[in-house]
Design an enzyme around this catalytic site. Structure first.
Site, PDB file in Angstrom:
ATOM      1  N   GLY A   8       0.838  -1.157   0.096  1.00  0.00           N
ATOM      2  CA  GLY A   8      -0.032  -0.047  -0.008  1.00  0.00           C
ATOM      3  C   GLY A   8       0.662   1.342   0.104  1.00  0.00           C
ATOM      4  O   GLY A   8       0.382   2.381   0.575  1.00  0.00           O
ATOM      5  N   THR A 125      -6.153   0.256  13.096  1.00  0.00           N
ATOM      6  CA  THR A 125      -6.539   1.420  13.472  1.00  0.00           C
ATOM      7  C   THR A 125      -7.274   1.745  14.800  1.00  0.00           C
ATOM      8  O   THR A 125      -7.706   0.602  15.352  1.00  0.00           O
ATOM      9  CB  THR A 125      -7.720   1.790  12.394  1.00  0.00           C
ATOM     10  OG1 THR A 125      -8.376   2.900  12.478  1.00  0.00           O
ATOM     11  CG2 THR A 125      -8.519   0.544  12.019  1.00  0.00           C
ATOM     12  N   ASP A 126      -7.332   2.730  15.403  1.00  0.00           N
ATOM     13  CA  ASP A 126      -8.303   3.093  16.431  1.00  0.00           C
ATOM     14  C   ASP A 126      -9.676   2.839  16.287  1.00  0.00           C
ATOM     15  O   ASP A 126     -10.163   2.599  17.079  1.00  0.00           O
ATOM     16  CB  ASP A 126      -7.795   4.455  17.051  1.00  0.00           C
ATOM     17  CG  ASP A 126      -8.387   5.607  15.821  1.00  0.00           C
ATOM     18  OD1 ASP A 126      -8.867   5.472  14.805  1.00  0.00           O
ATOM     19  OD2 ASP A 126      -8.646   6.842  16.364  1.00  0.00           O
ATOM     20  N   GLU A 127     -10.115   2.888  14.942  1.00  0.00           N
ATOM     21  CA  GLU A 127     -11.508   2.495  14.921  1.00  0.00           C
ATOM     22  C   GLU A 127     -11.941   1.121  15.401  1.00  0.00           C
ATOM     23  O   GLU A 127     -13.341   0.901  15.360  1.00  0.00           O
ATOM     24  CB  GLU A 127     -11.773   2.781  13.337  1.00  0.00           C
ATOM     25  CG  GLU A 127     -11.602   4.193  12.799  1.00  0.00           C
ATOM     26  CD  GLU A 127     -12.170   4.626  11.487  1.00  0.00           C
ATOM     27  OE1 GLU A 127     -13.165   4.177  11.104  1.00  0.00           O
ATOM     28  OE2 GLU A 127     -11.552   5.486  11.203  1.00  0.00           O
ATOM     29  N   ASN A 178      -6.959   9.234  13.473  1.00  0.00           N
ATOM     30  CA  ASN A 178      -7.109   9.885  12.093  1.00  0.00           C
ATOM     31  C   ASN A 178      -5.700  10.592  11.706  1.00  0.00           C
ATOM     32  O   ASN A 178      -5.443  11.564  12.506  1.00  0.00           O
ATOM     33  CB  ASN A 178      -8.083  10.647  12.054  1.00  0.00           C
ATOM     34  CG  ASN A 178      -9.578  10.046  11.988  1.00  0.00           C
ATOM     35  OD1 ASN A 178      -9.760   8.981  12.896  1.00  0.00           O
ATOM     36  ND2 ASN A 178     -10.289  10.458  10.776  1.00  0.00           N
ATOM     37  N   ASN A 179      -5.404  10.030  10.577  1.00  0.00           N
ATOM     38  CA  ASN A 179      -4.030  11.018   9.831  1.00  0.00           C
ATOM     39  C   ASN A 179      -4.627  11.994   9.206  1.00  0.00           C
ATOM     40  O   ASN A 179      -5.658  12.096   8.494  1.00  0.00           O
ATOM     41  CB  ASN A 179      -3.005   9.869   8.960  1.00  0.00           C
ATOM     42  CG  ASN A 179      -2.223   8.899   9.742  1.00  0.00           C
ATOM     43  OD1 ASN A 179      -1.153   8.879   9.624  1.00  0.00           O
ATOM     44  ND2 ASN A 179      -2.862   8.522  10.942  1.00  0.00           N
TER      45      ASN A 179
HETATM   46  P1  NAD Z   1      -5.363   4.642   1.443  1.00  0.00           P
HETATM   47  O1  NAD Z   1      -6.621   4.201   1.005  1.00  0.00           O
HETATM   48  O2  NAD Z   1      -4.913   6.202   0.989  1.00  0.00           O
HETATM   49  O3  NAD Z   1      -3.975   3.534   0.680  1.00  0.00           O
HETATM   50  C1  NAD Z   1      -4.290   2.137   0.537  1.00  0.00           C
HETATM   51  C2  NAD Z   1      -3.561   1.842  -0.469  1.00  0.00           C
HETATM   52  O4  NAD Z   1      -3.495   0.326  -0.497  1.00  0.00           O
HETATM   53  C3  NAD Z   1      -3.598   2.467  -1.779  1.00  0.00           C
HETATM   54  O5  NAD Z   1      -2.275   2.782  -2.598  1.00  0.00           O
HETATM   55  C4  NAD Z   1      -4.098   1.119  -2.810  1.00  0.00           C
HETATM   56  O6  NAD Z   1      -3.931   1.170  -3.896  1.00  0.00           O
HETATM   57  C5  NAD Z   1      -3.556   0.053  -1.751  1.00  0.00           C
HETATM   58  N1  NAD Z   1      -4.193  -1.250  -1.902  1.00  0.00           N
HETATM   59  C6  NAD Z   1      -5.659  -1.424  -1.604  1.00  0.00           C
HETATM   60  N2  NAD Z   1      -5.639  -2.688  -2.130  1.00  0.00           N
HETATM   61  C7  NAD Z   1      -4.772  -3.446  -2.202  1.00  0.00           C
HETATM   62  C8  NAD Z   1      -4.318  -4.692  -2.579  1.00  0.00           C
HETATM   63  N3  NAD Z   1      -5.266  -5.819  -2.641  1.00  0.00           N
HETATM   64  N4  NAD Z   1      -3.095  -5.058  -2.991  1.00  0.00           N
HETATM   65  C9  NAD Z   1      -1.931  -4.225  -2.918  1.00  0.00           C
HETATM   66  N5  NAD Z   1      -2.369  -2.803  -2.580  1.00  0.00           N
HETATM   67  C10 NAD Z   1      -3.817  -2.464  -2.180  1.00  0.00           C
HETATM   68  O7  NAD Z   1      -5.200   4.425   2.874  1.00  0.00           O
HETATM   69  P2  NAD Z   1      -4.216   5.342   3.903  1.00  0.00           P
HETATM   70  O8  NAD Z   1      -5.028   6.245   4.622  1.00  0.00           O
HETATM   71  O9  NAD Z   1      -2.936   5.499   3.466  1.00  0.00           O
HETATM   72  O10 NAD Z   1      -4.153   3.993   5.244  1.00  0.00           O
HETATM   73  C11 NAD Z   1      -3.251   3.094   5.037  1.00  0.00           C
HETATM   74  C12 NAD Z   1      -3.268   1.980   6.210  1.00  0.00           C
HETATM   75  O11 NAD Z   1      -3.089   2.685   7.552  1.00  0.00           O
HETATM   76  C13 NAD Z   1      -4.429   1.156   6.180  1.00  0.00           C
HETATM   77  O12 NAD Z   1      -4.323  -0.224   6.553  1.00  0.00           O
HETATM   78  C14 NAD Z   1      -5.534   1.806   7.250  1.00  0.00           C
HETATM   79  O13 NAD Z   1      -6.533   1.123   7.627  1.00  0.00           O
HETATM   80  C15 NAD Z   1      -4.502   2.412   8.254  1.00  0.00           C
HETATM   81  N6  NAD Z   1      -5.029   3.613   9.118  1.00  0.00           N
HETATM   82  C16 NAD Z   1      -5.387   4.863   8.378  1.00  0.00           C
HETATM   83  C17 NAD Z   1      -5.633   5.907   9.026  1.00  0.00           C
HETATM   84  C18 NAD Z   1      -5.886   7.133   8.504  1.00  0.00           C
HETATM   85  O14 NAD Z   1      -6.265   8.125   9.321  1.00  0.00           O
HETATM   86  N7  NAD Z   1      -5.838   7.354   7.020  1.00  0.00           N
HETATM   87  C19 NAD Z   1      -5.574   5.840  10.547  1.00  0.00           C
HETATM   88  C20 NAD Z   1      -5.268   4.627  11.106  1.00  0.00           C
HETATM   89  C21 NAD Z   1      -4.831   3.383  10.470  1.00  0.00           C
HETATM   90  P1  TYD Z   2     -13.069  10.373   7.545  1.00  0.00           P
HETATM   91  O1  TYD Z   2     -12.133  11.266   6.790  1.00  0.00           O
HETATM   92  O2  TYD Z   2     -14.034   9.832   6.463  1.00  0.00           O
HETATM   93  O3  TYD Z   2     -12.540   9.429   8.475  1.00  0.00           O
HETATM   94  P2  TYD Z   2     -12.955   8.350   9.593  1.00  0.00           P
HETATM   95  O4  TYD Z   2     -14.455   8.141   9.316  1.00  0.00           O
HETATM   96  O5  TYD Z   2     -12.561   7.151   9.051  1.00  0.00           O
HETATM   97  O6  TYD Z   2     -12.895   8.889  10.832  1.00  0.00           O
HETATM   98  O7  TYD Z   2     -14.275  11.270   8.315  1.00  0.00           O
HETATM   99  C1  TYD Z   2     -13.632  12.087   9.497  1.00  0.00           C
HETATM  100  C2  TYD Z   2     -14.873  12.693  10.035  1.00  0.00           C
HETATM  101  O8  TYD Z   2     -15.378  13.344   9.522  1.00  0.00           O
HETATM  102  C3  TYD Z   2     -15.988  11.692  10.318  1.00  0.00           C
HETATM  103  O9  TYD Z   2     -16.430  11.822  11.590  1.00  0.00           O
HETATM  104  C4  TYD Z   2     -16.916  11.627   9.287  1.00  0.00           C
HETATM  105  C5  TYD Z   2     -16.649  13.172   9.014  1.00  0.00           C
HETATM  106  N1  TYD Z   2     -17.177  13.620   7.511  1.00  0.00           N
HETATM  107  C6  TYD Z   2     -18.104  14.432   7.308  1.00  0.00           C
HETATM  108  O10 TYD Z   2     -18.810  14.968   8.178  1.00  0.00           O
HETATM  109  N2  TYD Z   2     -18.332  14.783   5.865  1.00  0.00           N
HETATM  110  C7  TYD Z   2     -17.386  14.228   5.023  1.00  0.00           C
HETATM  111  O11 TYD Z   2     -17.755  14.460   3.770  1.00  0.00           O
HETATM  112  C8  TYD Z   2     -16.649  13.150   5.368  1.00  0.00           C
HETATM  113  C9  TYD Z   2     -15.967  12.529   4.261  1.00  0.00           C
HETATM  114  C10 TYD Z   2     -16.248  12.744   6.585  1.00  0.00           C
END
Ligand code: NAD
Ligand code: TYD
Length: 337
Positions: A8, A125-127, A178-179
């Site tokens: 990823g 994830t924290d979720e 959340n990042n």
């Molecule tokens: P993202 O959706 O931006 O990226 C996911 C990547 O995985 C993409 O590049 C996609 O092409 C690749 N991918 C999806 N399916 C695949 C497969 N079958 N084989 C190979 N590659 C594949 O996600 P992100 O926000 O960068 O999150 C990355 C990780 O961190 C995830 O595991 C997510 O659950 C975890 N995470 C994210 C957050 C956040 O706030 N974004 C917080 C906590 C944990």
């Molecule tokens: P999101 O970025 O989808 O992250 P997550 O649901 O995984 O925490 O959403 C962050 C927060 O923002 C969540 O409480 C849902 C809210 N949200 C909106 O209010 N409007 C939107 O269009 C989106 C995408 C999210």
């Protein structure tokens, strides 16, 4: 050389981690394995894709013939690849179960055959804790995921743990909040609201806007993973939280202020089904290893807004030319109004 596999790595956090790792570790050779789904972009790795210590492999973690040998030759695996968007998981969960649960299983099976494996980092994830009414989630708390995304991630989280408990694989599990930061796909709330507001488009706030998320800068997340690769104990779970609890409505006002845009862009829309009210992490375990976040939320948010302002080359093609973004946006928001 240390062989590092990043799954990823063309996604939001993965691409930031690849860039960070190549700069921080001159002795690491990094292989990115990414399927390039709608969320994965070669553009997110543009400046490092041809780095002499980086190789990019376009492929699916579920393809054991491809991913197995990549895992087998690795010293470190950092497994980010996943379907990640809660709203998409509510529309259609199948891909989440396949990639997040079954994909993790395929990689873990490869890890059983990897003679030099020192770390398998399962990015959870924290979720997985579900909605937290009061206090902060600790690593030992019960998991109560409430949507198909978080349930899939919880499955993968426990499956990875089981491969430590059963086969003694060097697995650790990280649960980040959340990042935010550069290269986040513009469907997620911060980049969606920033890029909509730049174009004077409505920003769709779900429900009463009072849901709380704990924001973590992506580079603070990368630093935490790096530390844990070195200092964690196998079989352990580590929370990674920014300590910035912000209500969505306040976040929205801050974004609009940073852009000099009017609050009238805020458009209340019906709530997400099963919308978790609040996430909050206790990070004492990680902090005891010497980590603390370095980027204050106000500063990080301002820099992130500036990054999207300065890097339209990255997000405009996604929002304006990619039919997958357009069809999702139509389905998600036009039925909500
Ligand atoms: P993202 O959706 O931006 O990226 C996911 C990547 O995985 C993409 O590049 C996609 O092409 C690749 N991918 C999806 N399916 C695949 C497969 N079958 N084989 C190979 N590659 C594949 O996600 P992100 O926000 O960068 O999150 C990355 C990780 O961190 C995830 O595991 C997510 O659950 C975890 N995470 C994210 C957050 C956040 O706030 N974004 C917080 C906590 C944990
Ligand atoms: P999101 O970025 O989808 O992250 P997550 O649901 O995984 O925490 O959403 C962050 C927060 O923002 C969540 O409480 C849902 C809210 N949200 C909106 O209010 N409007 C939107 O269009 C989106 C995408 C999210």
């Amino acid at each position: 050389m240390v062989e590092v596999l990043v799954t990823g790595g063309a996604g939001f956090i993965g691409s930031n981690f690849v860039r960070y790792a190549l700069a921080a570790h001159p002795d690491w050779r990094v292989t990115t394995l990414d399927k390039l789904t709608y969320a994965g972009r070669r553009d997110s790795l543009r400046d490092v894709i041809n780095h002499e210590r980086h190789a990019f492999v376009h492929g699916d973690i579920l393809d054991a013939a491809l991913s197995g040998p990549l895992v087998e030759r690795s010293n470190i695996v950092v497994h980010f690849a996943a379907e990640t968007h809660v709203d998409r998981s509510i529309m259609a969960a199948g891909e989440f179960i396949r990639t997040d649960v079954e994909g993790t299983f395929v990689l873990l099976e490869g890890a059983r055959r990897a003679p030099g494996l020192q770390r398998f980092v399962q990015i959870s994830t924290d979720e997985v804790y579900g909605s937290v009414a009061a206090g902060a989630s600790r690593e030992t708390d019960e998991l109560r995921p409430r949507n198909p995304y978080s349930a899939s991630k919880a499955g993968a989280d426990r499956l990875a743990y089981s491969y430590w408990a059963t086969y003694n694989l060097p697995v650790i599990v990280t649960r980040a909040s959340n990042n935010y930061g550069p290269y986040q796909f513009p469907e997620k709330v911060i980049p969606l609201f920033v890029t909509n507001a730049i174009d004077d488009l409505p920003v769709p706030l779900y429900g009463d806007g009072r849901n709380v998320r704990d924001w973590l800068h992506v580079l603070d997340h990368c630093r935490a993973i790096d530390l844990l690769i070195d200092a964690a104990s196998n079989g352990e779970v580590y929370n990674i939280g920014g300590g910035n609890e912000v209500m969505n409505v306040d976040l929205t006002h801050r974004i609009l202020e940073a852009l000099g845009k009017p609050a009238s862009l805020i458009t209340p829309v019906p709530d997400r089904p099963g919308h978790d009210r609040r996430y909050c992490l206790d990070t004492a375990k990680l902090r005891s290893l010497g980590w603390s976040p370095r980027i204050a939320f106000d500063e990080g948010l301002r820099e992130t807004v500036d990054w999207y302002r300065a890097n339209e080359w990255w997000w405009r093609p996604i929002k304006e030319q990619d039919p997958r973004f357009k069809s999702y946006y139509e389905a998600q928001y036009h039925t909500r109004q």
